[in-house]
Design a protein around this motif. Sequence first.
Motif, PDB file in Angstrom:
ATOM      1  N   UNK A 182       0.822  -1.209   0.000  1.00  0.00           N
ATOM      2  CA  UNK A 182       0.000   0.000   0.000  1.00  0.00           C
ATOM      3  C   UNK A 182       0.855   1.257   0.000  1.00  0.00           C
ATOM      4  N   UNK A 183       1.909   1.265   0.805  1.00  0.00           N
ATOM      5  CA  UNK A 183       2.792   2.439   0.880  1.00  0.00           C
ATOM      6  C   UNK A 183       3.549   2.625  -0.431  1.00  0.00           C
ATOM      7  N   UNK A 190       0.854   9.302  -2.446  1.00  0.00           N
ATOM      8  CA  UNK A 190       0.547  10.174  -1.319  1.00  0.00           C
ATOM      9  C   UNK A 190       1.220   9.697  -0.030  1.00  0.00           C
ATOM     10  N   UNK A 191       1.637   8.439   0.001  1.00  0.00           N
ATOM     11  CA  UNK A 191       2.260   7.877   1.200  1.00  0.00           C
ATOM     12  C   UNK A 191       3.779   7.832   1.100  1.00  0.00           C
ATOM     13  N   UNK A 192       4.330   8.484   0.089  1.00  0.00           N
ATOM     14  CA  UNK A 192       5.786   8.526  -0.045  1.00  0.00           C
ATOM     15  C   UNK A 192       6.346   9.652   0.820  1.00  0.00           C
ATOM     16  N   UNK A 193       6.175   9.501   2.123  1.00  0.00           N
ATOM     17  CA  UNK A 193       6.644  10.465   3.112  1.00  0.00           C
ATOM     18  C   UNK A 193       7.533   9.734   4.106  1.00  0.00           C
ATOM     19  N   UNK A 247      -7.614   0.294   0.180  1.00  0.00           N
ATOM     20  CA  UNK A 247      -8.812   0.147  -0.636  1.00  0.00           C
ATOM     21  C   UNK A 247      -8.482   0.319  -2.119  1.00  0.00           C
ATOM     22  N   UNK A 248      -7.644   1.295  -2.435  1.00  0.00           N
ATOM     23  CA  UNK A 248      -7.247   1.484  -3.834  1.00  0.00           C
ATOM     24  C   UNK A 248      -6.413   0.316  -4.341  1.00  0.00           C
TER      25      UNK A 248
END
Length: 366
Positions: free
Chosen positions: A107-108, A113-116, A361-362
């Motif tokens: 998921x990451x 958007x989760x590339x933090x 979910x995506x």
Amino acid sequence: MGTGCCFWNPLFVYETNACLLPAVLSEERASSSIIIHPGGWTFFTGTSISYSWISHLHHMEPGNATQISEFLLLGFSETHGQQPILFGLFLCMYLITVLGNLLIILAVSSDSHLHTPMYFFLSNLSLVDICFTSTTIPKMLVNIQTQSKVITYAGCITQMYFCIHFAVLDDFILTVMAYDRYVAICHPLHYMVIMNPCLCGLLVLVSWVISILNSLLESLMVLDLSFCSDLEIPHFFCELKEVVQLACSDTFPNDIVMYFLAGLLGGGPLAGILYSYSKIVSSIRAIPSAQGKYKVFSTCVSHLSVVSLFYGTSLGVYLGSAGTHHSQSSAVASVMYTVVTPMLNPFIYSLRNKDIKRALERFLGR
């Protein structure tokens, strides 16, 4: 034959078969003991040893020079009738752990958007949890299924090395995640500047290097120990302290290094986590609105839950085992930080995190 005789064959290294000892030693009741050393030497001490035992030794099958003995993992041997239940339970827990942490990683990596920094460290934690669990549970499942308790000398040292490595690495990643939360809350305007990709990669790399060097040092020190004929480990994996306690040679250097590194690599990160959260609490108290305080603190709840679970269970195991000699209860308690904690981490981070939920979910929707 006199006391303290020593035999060594340059062509063969003999393995001591525990099941043959009662029959052999029954022929000679004199006080004697057998000491096995990884270098290939077998020492016999006592007032006398029968010739039949020596001749039997020469008829034993030659072993591997790098694998001279076997350990017995007793595990949960007291529950003979519950072995099928234990097999099903640990298999389900292992599959949930691997699947849950793997979903977090996918998921990451799949959601931009989760590339933090926070989710970068989270994916590393999930990877470490998969590896940590995979060093112990598969071997235990094989032993339960085959009704065998044997683990080779090389296999035991290897398992011990990776257990130490991933346990320390898990601790370091949790500390890095606490520092990330400290910078995000206490220095929000400089967060992206401080927690740049180079620093994040460096923090993870240093964590890997330190944990590798630590586990390598402790494993190499165990290789220098000589072991007695009683090679039963009252645990479901080769835990460092249990293996050292089986040695017949002097273990004082091992104990000093083991407790010093445990205090340094365990207490040091814990102190860093506590310091980070003391600063976080001070910053949260300065926020005027209650809603603002709750919103900021909610970003730390998941990490605090995982830290509490990891340190609470691991400290409970070692402090509890220091006051009792019942190793079976220590093995049961060790399940908490080696199996239960890695299994619960994905649920803790996904159930309270809307970003992870949307990413999952995506990903699953594809």
